[in-house]
Scaffold this active site. Structure first.
Site, PDB file in Angstrom:
ATOM      1  N   ARG A 146       0.799  -1.229   0.000  1.00  0.00           N
ATOM      2  CA  ARG A 146       0.000   0.000   0.000  1.00  0.00           C
ATOM      3  C   ARG A 146       0.825   1.269   0.000  1.00  0.00           C
ATOM      4  O   ARG A 146       0.565   2.182  -0.788  1.00  0.00           O
ATOM      5  CB  ARG A 146      -0.900   0.066   1.255  1.00  0.00           C
ATOM      6  CG  ARG A 146      -2.261  -0.516   1.113  1.00  0.00           C
ATOM      7  CD  ARG A 146      -2.656  -1.117   2.428  1.00  0.00           C
ATOM      8  NE  ARG A 146      -1.681  -2.139   2.760  1.00  0.00           N
ATOM      9  CZ  ARG A 146      -1.730  -3.373   2.265  1.00  0.00           C
ATOM     10  NH1 ARG A 146      -2.710  -3.739   1.520  1.00  0.00           N
ATOM     11  NH2 ARG A 146      -0.785  -4.261   2.545  1.00  0.00           N
ATOM     12  N   THR A 147       1.770   1.375   0.917  1.00  0.00           N
ATOM     13  CA  THR A 147       2.440   2.673   1.089  1.00  0.00           C
ATOM     14  C   THR A 147       3.223   3.028  -0.166  1.00  0.00           C
ATOM     15  O   THR A 147       3.104   4.131  -0.703  1.00  0.00           O
ATOM     16  CB  THR A 147       3.354   2.637   2.330  1.00  0.00           C
ATOM     17  OG1 THR A 147       2.606   2.114   3.419  1.00  0.00           O
ATOM     18  CG2 THR A 147       3.848   4.021   2.682  1.00  0.00           C
ATOM     19  N   LYS A 183      25.436  -3.356  -0.591  1.00  0.00           N
ATOM     20  CA  LYS A 183      26.911  -3.259  -0.644  1.00  0.00           C
ATOM     21  C   LYS A 183      27.443  -2.465   0.542  1.00  0.00           C
ATOM     22  O   LYS A 183      28.625  -2.167   0.622  1.00  0.00           O
ATOM     23  CB  LYS A 183      27.332  -2.556  -1.937  1.00  0.00           C
ATOM     24  CG  LYS A 183      26.859  -3.230  -3.199  1.00  0.00           C
ATOM     25  CD  LYS A 183      27.231  -2.354  -4.410  1.00  0.00           C
ATOM     26  CE  LYS A 183      26.368  -2.699  -5.598  1.00  0.00           C
ATOM     27  NZ  LYS A 183      26.363  -1.612  -6.595  1.00  0.00           N
ATOM     28  N   ARG A 209      11.002   4.084   3.479  1.00  0.00           N
ATOM     29  CA  ARG A 209      10.663   3.125   4.549  1.00  0.00           C
ATOM     30  C   ARG A 209      11.930   2.376   4.917  1.00  0.00           C
ATOM     31  O   ARG A 209      12.711   1.979   4.049  1.00  0.00           O
ATOM     32  CB  ARG A 209       9.602   2.135   4.074  1.00  0.00           C
ATOM     33  CG  ARG A 209       9.392   0.997   5.079  1.00  0.00           C
ATOM     34  CD  ARG A 209       8.219   0.142   4.751  1.00  0.00           C
ATOM     35  NE  ARG A 209       6.977   0.849   5.027  1.00  0.00           N
ATOM     36  CZ  ARG A 209       5.774   0.262   4.987  1.00  0.00           C
ATOM     37  NH1 ARG A 209       5.675  -1.013   4.686  1.00  0.00           N
ATOM     38  NH2 ARG A 209       4.685   0.954   5.246  1.00  0.00           N
TER      39      ARG A 209
HETATM   40  N1   CP Z   1      -0.449  -0.044   5.715  1.00  0.00           N
HETATM   41  C1   CP Z   1       0.774  -0.274   5.252  1.00  0.00           C
HETATM   42  O1   CP Z   1       1.774   0.353   5.643  1.00  0.00           O
HETATM   43  O2   CP Z   1       0.817  -1.265   4.300  1.00  0.00           O
HETATM   44  P1   CP Z   1       2.113  -1.716   3.522  1.00  0.00           P
HETATM   45  O3   CP Z   1       3.063  -2.342   4.527  1.00  0.00           O
HETATM   46  O4   CP Z   1       1.634  -2.690   2.477  1.00  0.00           O
HETATM   47  O5   CP Z   1       2.732  -0.490   2.927  1.00  0.00           O
END
Ligand code: CP
Length: 306
Positions: free
Chosen positions: A51-52, A80, A101
């Protein structure tokens, strides 16, 4: 230049403006279709996501911009040994804005300190997930019509669940919010949230173990997954993973206008039989994630659409 590391980086007024912009995008998508032409979004994901990452990419594409990036540490030069500081200095040469992320708490913050472009924390370990919180706030405001005077049940992994931690931080800024924290003993909300966030701000809350004991009173039930990737011990995960399963029988205990939210992905914690219940809001929530990320990109890039 503004980054987004925590939902608290935005004041309540800024947040209100952002959510209003997201609603305008929802209602008038064509108005925004070329707003980011010539701009590029980099998605730097060192941890899995559906999603994110994809909603960020959809958001930039919906705004007429372009996307680039990587979806795992293994497919980047992190494999690396490259640091996030060096990576973001390079990404700053290629893109106008970056969503990152990372499994390590604070990694996007470290990146933002060396970045020449806005960095958005797209989830850092068990710490924060601010754009999920923006998604959650937009969902609540759109479906319940308000962000105050709400009884909210948070259920599942409240210890490692970064979406829950971010949401608590964001919601306590509104009046008349009450939390019911529903978790097994081992997955209770961390003490810094209980003491330094809830008690310190005089936010009413109670902690219960049984979902059935909480259902009748709630305006919102926010379910979360027990996250296998945050456990050090496989046996503990197996013992906890099916602790909560929301099904039709439990839904029969809830108010007619309660909504069920979940950041997704779900595993077993919401039975698929609940999906057809009009109170199940979790797939609508994923759609709101695109609108709010469009609004965030426009805000951080300081793009005005008249
Ligand atoms: N809600 C959410 O963060 O989903 P993902 O881990 O799929 O990005």
């Amino acid at each position: 230049m503004q980054h987004l590391m925590s939902p608290l980086d935005l004041s309540v007024e800024e947040l209100d403006k952002l959510l209003t912009l997201a609603n305008d995008i929802e209602n008038n998508p064509r108005k925004y279709a070329h707003a980011c032409e010539g701009k590029k979004l980099a998605t730097c994901f060192y941890e899995p996501s559906t999603r994110t990452r994809l909603s960020f990419e959809a958001a930039m594409l919906n705004l007429g911009g372009s996307i680039l990036g990587f979806s795992s540490a293994d497919s980047s030069s992190a494999a690396k040994g490259e640091s996030v500081s060096d990576t973001i200095r390079v990404i700053s040469c290629y893109a106008d804005i970056c969503a990152m992320r990372h499994p390590k708490e604070g990694a996007p913050l470290v990146a933002s300190e060396k970045s020449a472009i806005p960095v958005i924390n797209a989830g850092d370990g068990g710490h924060q997930h601010p754009t999920q919180t923006l998604t959650d706030l937009l969902t609540i405001r759109s479906l319940k019509g308000r962000l105050d005077n709400l009884k909210i049940g948070l259920c599942g992994d409240l210890k490692f669940g970064r979406t829950v931690h971010s949401l608590i931080h964001a919601l306590i800024r509104y009046p008349d919010i009450q939390f019911t924290l529903i978790s097994p003993e081992e997955l209770r909300v961390p003490s810094y949230i209980r003491e330094d966030v809830l008690r310190k701000n005089d936010v009413p809350f109670r902690e219960v173990e049984r979902l059935e004991d909480a259902m009748a009173d709630l305006d919102i039930l926010y379910m979360t997954r027990v996250q296998k990737e945050r456990f050090f011990n496989e046996d503990d995960y197996v013992r906890m993973k099916d602790f909560y399963i929301l099904n039709k029988k439990k839904m029969s205990l809830a108010k007619e206008d309660m909504i069920v939210m979940h950041p997704l992905p779900r595993v077993n914690e919401i039975s698929v039989e609940v999906d057809d219940d009009p109170r199940a809001a979790y797939f609508r929530q994923a759609q709101y994630g695109v609108y709010v990320r469009m609004a965030l990109i426009l805000t951080l890039l300081e793009v005005d659409v008249c």
